[in-house]
Scaffold this motif. Structure first.
Motif, PDB file in Angstrom:
ATOM      1  N   GLN A   1      -6.162 -10.037  19.367  1.00  0.00           N
ATOM      2  CA  GLN A   1      -5.171 -10.723  18.530  1.00  0.00           C
ATOM      3  C   GLN A   1      -5.709 -12.025  17.927  1.00  0.00           C
ATOM      4  OE1 GLN A   1      -3.745  -9.528  21.825  1.00  0.00           O
ATOM      5  NE2 GLN A   1      -3.845  -7.683  20.552  1.00  0.00           N
ATOM      6  N   ALA A   2      -7.016 -12.095  17.776  1.00  0.00           N
ATOM      7  CA  ALA A   2      -7.637 -13.226  17.085  1.00  0.00           C
ATOM      8  C   ALA A   2      -8.869 -12.685  16.369  1.00  0.00           C
ATOM      9  CB  ALA A   2      -8.046 -14.310  18.084  1.00  0.00           C
TER      10      ALA A   2
ATOM     11  N   LEU B   1      -9.274  -8.515  16.096  1.00  0.00           N
ATOM     12  CA  LEU B   1      -7.833  -8.665  15.874  1.00  0.00           C
ATOM     13  C   LEU B   1      -7.054  -7.631  16.674  1.00  0.00           C
ATOM     14  CD1 LEU B   1      -7.164  -9.455  12.111  1.00  0.00           C
ATOM     15  CD2 LEU B   1      -6.286 -10.639  14.101  1.00  0.00           C
ATOM     16  N   GLU B   2      -7.553  -6.401  16.656  1.00  0.00           N
ATOM     17  CA  GLU B   2      -6.854  -5.332  17.368  1.00  0.00           C
ATOM     18  C   GLU B   2      -6.854  -5.555  18.867  1.00  0.00           C
ATOM     19  OE1 GLU B   2      -8.349  -1.669  14.794  1.00  0.00           O
ATOM     20  OE2 GLU B   2      -7.170  -1.061  16.545  1.00  0.00           O
TER      21      GLU B   2
END
Lengths: 261, 440
Positions: free
Chosen positions: B422-423, B418-419
Motif C-alpha cells: 500500500q505504498a 502498491l499492491e
C-alpha cells in the motif's frame, strides 16, 4: 511540550471526533527526509492546539502514482479501500502535506464516493496565521532570501499559488521569485509517475534545469510544499554541489523552526 | 457590371459554399468518431469562458506584444468581413459599393476604419512572417522542433502570405477606385483613410488601366478570400473558427482531476466485496484507455482540429525543455493527422472506414514520448484556446498499462509495492506509523 499524535482509532474509541484528519501520505510516513516535515507539521498542530488525528497504519497510498502511470485498476483498488476507512470514521475534513494526495483526495475521490473538505497544509497554515492562532516569530529567517518552488499539483492543478507565499512573507523573509513561477512554474520532474522511474533520454534532468533557476535567484533557502519536489530539489542542490550553502525546506519546517519547535 | 460577371460570381460563391460544406461535414464526421462526453453543464460559465478566452483573447495577452499583434489580425479578420459582405452583395447584384448610398457620410469613415484594420493586419502579418523565418522564436523553429518540418512550415507561411496579399489587394482596389471617383468615373465616396496614400502610385494611369486595376483587385481579393476560406479548413488555421466552440466546451473541473473510469469502479467494488453482482450482463466496456482516436473523447478530437501549432505548450513542457522526445504540440498534430488519414479513408471507401492497420499509439505517437510526461499541466495552462494534450497522453498511458501491461520495469515494481505494501516503495505497511516516535 509533549507532542501527541492521536489516531482515529483511539479518538473513536474514546467517543471523540477530531477537527481535522491529517493525511500523512507515503512519503510523509516512510521517506526519511519527509518524515521531518510530518513531524514539524504535527508539532505545529500540537502547539496551536488543533484537535487532529491520523490514520496511522490504517492509511494507505491514495493511488495517485498508479493512476498517472495508467494503472486505473490499481488506483481504484487503493481509493475505494481508503474511502471505506475514511467513511467508516465519518471523516469530514482532511489536511495533507502532499499535493498529490491533496489533488487525489479532493478531486478524484468524490467520483468514488469519498466526499471531504480537503486542504493542503500550506492553506491550513495560512488560515491559522490569518486567524491569529499561529504566530510566526520571524527571527531566523528575517530578511533572508527564500525562493518558493511551485508544486504543479498545488499550483496549476488546483490554483493554490498564494498560501505558500503568504507563509514565507509572514516569516519576514525576503521572498525572491524565480522567472518561471506561479502558473508558469517549471515542474521538478517527478510528477506523473516520473518519481518511480528513470527519466527518458534527453539532454538534461528536469530538476537540474529547475535548481539552476532557483540558485540564480541567490536564495539560500528553497522552499517547497511537496515531497516529490523536496527530493528533486535536494538532489538538484547536490548535483550542483551547493548543499553546504543552499537548503531545501518545506513550509511547515520553516514555520516550526522559526518558532523553535 | 456585365451580367456574365454576376453569373460567374454566383457560380463561384456556390462552388465555394459547397466545397466548404463537404469539407466541414468530413471534419464533423471525424470528430464524431470520438466517444461521447457531456460538456453542456453550467452554460453561463461556459459562455463567459468563451467570451474571455476566445472572443477577448485573454490568454494571448500573457505575452503583451504578440498579444496586441495577434489581436490586430483577429480584429481585422472579424471586422473586415463586414466589408466582404458588401463585396459579396455587389458581386451578386452587379452593384458597386452597395452600402455607400445607405450609409451616406458614415460610409467613408467605415471604409477608412476597415482600411486601418487592413494596415494593421498587413503590418502584424509581416512581423509574424519575419519572426517565424528568422529563428528568433525557438518554438516556431523547425530546426528545433521536428514536428514542424515540411507541411506545417509551408502551411504557416502560406497563411501569412495570403493575408498580406489580400490586404494589399483591398488597399490597391480602394486607391484605384478613389482615383476613378476623382475623375468622375464612379460615384464619389472616397478617398479613404489609408488607401489615399497609395493614390499617387496609380495617378499616372489612364481610366482604362485604373478600371482594370480596380476590377482586377476586386476579383483577386474576393476570389482570394474564397480560396482562403476553403484552404483554412485543410490547415492549422482552422483555429479561427474552432477557438470558439473549443473554449465553450472546455472541461470546467480542476485541472488536476483525471476522468474517472466507471467500468473499472464496478469491477473493483465487486472484487472488494462492496457490491454484489446484480446478475445483469455487464455492459461491454470496450477498450481500457485509448489506442486510437475512436477511444478518445470527441473533445480531444476537436482539440486537435483547434490547434494552430503555436507551440506554447511545447515551449513550457519540462520534458521538451530538457531534450526529451515529448512535445505536446506533436501530440495534438499527430492526433489531427490520424483524424485526417481516417477522413480520407472514409471518403475513399464510401463513408466507411477500412482498416488500415494503423493506430494513434505506435504509428503516430510513441511510448517514449508518453513516458516523458510529468503531468505538470504546463501545456494545458499554456494553450491560448484551452486544448488539453495531457488528457490524450494519460488515456494512451492507460491503454498501454491496462491492455498491454506495457510499463517500464520500475513502474511495475511500483505497482507491485502498491499492491503488497500500500505504498509505492518497498516498506512494510506495519511501519507506516513509526514516524510518530520522532515527534518528541
Amino acid at each position: 511540550m509533549e507532542y501527541k499524535v492521536p489516531t482515529m482509532a483511539d479518538l473513536t474509541a474514546a467517543g471523540e471526533t477530531p477537527e481535522v484528519l491529517f493525511w500523512v501520505g507515503c512519503a510523509g510516513s516512510f521517506d526519511d527526509r519527509y518524515k521531518r516535515v510530518t513531524v514539524a507539521f504535527v508539532r505545529i498542530l500540537n502547539q496551536v492546539g488543533i484537535k487532529f488525528a491520523v490514520l496511522g497504519t490504517e492509511e494507505s497510498c491514495t493511488g495517485d502514482p498508479a493512476r498517472r502511470a495508467g494503472n486505473e485498476f490499481l488506483f481504484q483498488m487503493q481509493a475505494v479501500a481508503n474511502i471505506e476507512v475514511l467513511n467508516m470514521y465519518g471523516v469530514k475534513k482532511i489536511v495533507t502535506a502532499c499535493p498529490h494526495c491533496f489533488n487525489t483526495l479532493k478531486n478524484e475521490y468524490p467520483d468514488l464516493g469519498g466526499n471531504y473538505e480537503v486542504i493542503h497544509h500550506s492553506t491550513f497554515l495560512q488560515q491559522l496565521i490569518d486567524d491569529g492562532r499561529l504566530k510566526v516569530q520571524g527571527g531566523a529567517f528575517k530578511g533572508r532570501k527564500i525562493t518558493y518552488h511551485d508544486s504543479c499539483y498545488l499550483g496549476r492543478a488546483n490554483d493554490v499559488y498564494e498560501a505558500p507565499r503568504a507563509i514565507i512573507t509572514a516569516l519576514d523573509a525576503d521572498l525572491t521569485e524565480m522567472k518561471r513561477s506561479r502558473k508558469n512554474g517549471l515542474c521538478c520532474g517527478a510528477g506523473g509517475g516520473q518519481m518511480f522511474k528513470e527519466p527518458e533520454p534527453g539532454k538534461k534532468d528536469v530538476n537540474v534545469e529547475r535548481i539552476e533557476e532557483a540558485l540564480g535567484t541567490g536564495a539560500e533557502t528553497v522552499a517547497v510544499a511537496c515531497p516529490f519536489c523536496m527530493v528533486m530539489m535536494t538532489d538538484g542542490v547536490k548535483n550542483k554541489e551547493k548543499e553546504d550553502t543552499v537548503k531545501v525546506f518545506d513550509l511547515a519546517e520553516l514555520v516550526a523552526s522559526a518558532n523553535g519547535w | 457590371m456585365p451580367v456574365v460577371q454576376q453569373v460567374l460570381f454566383a457560380l463561384v460563391l456556390g462552388f465555394v459554399g459547397w466545397t466548404m460544406f463537404r469539407r466541414i461535414s468530413v471534419i464533423k464526421k471525424t470528430i464524431a468518431l470520438g466517444k461521447p462526453e457531456d460538456l453542456t453543464d453550467r452554460p453561463g460559465e461556459r459562455l463567459s469562458t468563451m467570451l474571455r478566452i476566445a472572443f477577448g483573447q485573454k490568454k494571448m495577452f500573457d505575452r503583451p506584444v504578440v498579444g496586441v499583434l495577434h489581436f490586430l489580425v483577429y480584429a481585422g479578420f472579424l471586422l473586415i468581413n463586414l466589408e466582404v459582405l458588401e463585396i459579396v452583395l455587389d458581386g451578386l447584384f452587379g452593384t458597386h459599393r452597395l452600402l455607400a448610398p445607405l450609409l451616406g457620410g458614415f460610409y467613408p469613415i467605415l471604409i477608412g476604419f476597415f482600411e486601418l484594420l487592413a494596415l494593421g493586419v498587413l503590418v502584424a502579418c509581416s512581423i509574424f512572417l519575419i519572426r517565424r523565418n528568422t529563428g528568433s522564436v525557438p518554438r516556431l523553429s523547425p530546426a528545433r522542433h521536428r514536428e514542424l518540418n515540411g507541411w506545417p512550415v509551408k502551411d504557416a507561411n502560406t497563411i501569412l502570405v495570403i493575408e498580406i496579399v489580400l490586404m494589399i489587394a483591398i488597399l490597391s482596389m480602394n486607391a484605384a477606385d478613389s482615383l476613378l471617383q476623382e475623375r468622375g468615373e464612379l460615384a464619389a465616396t472616397g478617398p479613404y483613410l489609408v488607401s489615399r496614400w497609395l493614390m499617387p502610385l496609380f495617378s499616372g494611369l489612364g481610366d482604362g488601366a485604373l478600371h482594370a486595376i480596380e476590377r482586377g483587385a476586386w476579383w483577386f481579393h474576393i476570389l482570394g478570400i474564397f480560396a482562403f476560406a476553403v484552404y483554412v479548413t485543410y490547415s492549422k488555421h482552422l483555429h479561427i473558427f474552432l477557438a470558439f466552440p473549443n473554449t465553450y466546451f472546455t472541461r470546467l473541473k480542476p485541472k488536476g482531476e483525471m476522468e474517472n473510469m466507471p467500468a473499472v469502479t464496478k469491477e473493483v467494488k465487486l472484487m472488494l466485496g462492496l457490491q454484489t453482482d446484480s446478475g445483469e450482463a455487464p455492459a461491454e466496456p470496450g477498450r481500457f484507455g485509448a489506442k486510437d482516436v475512436m477511444d478518445l473523447s470527441w473533445k480531444n478530437l476537436m482539440d486537435a482540429y483547434s490547434c494552430t501549432e503555436c507551440g506554447r505548450c511545447t515551449a513550457s513542457c519540462p520534458a521538451n525543455i530538457t531534450g526529451k522526445k515529448l512535445s505536446p504540440r506533436k501530440i495534438m498534430m499527430d492526433t489531427r493527422d490520424r483524424l485526417e488519414d481516417l477522413g480520407r479513408n472514409m471518403l475513399a471507401n464510401g463513408g466507411e472506414i477500412k482498416d488500415d492497420g494503423k493506430f494513434l499509439l505506435g504509428d503516430y505517437i510513441t511510448a517514449e514520448e508518453l513516458r516523458a510526461c510529468t503531468t505538470c499541466q504546463a501545456c494545458v495552462e499554456a494553450c491560448p484556446v484551452l486544448i488539453n494534450p495531457l488528457d490524450i497522453i494519460l488515456q494512451l498511458r492507460r491503454y498501454q498499462v491496462m491492455e498491454e501491461s506495457d510499463a517500464p520495469a520500475s513502474w511495475n515494481s511500483m505497482f507491485q509495492n502498491l499492491e503488497n505494501n500500500q505504498a509505492p516503495w518497498k516498506f512494510s505497511p506495519g511501519d507506516r506509523f513509526n514516524w510518530a516516535e520522532k515527534v518528541n
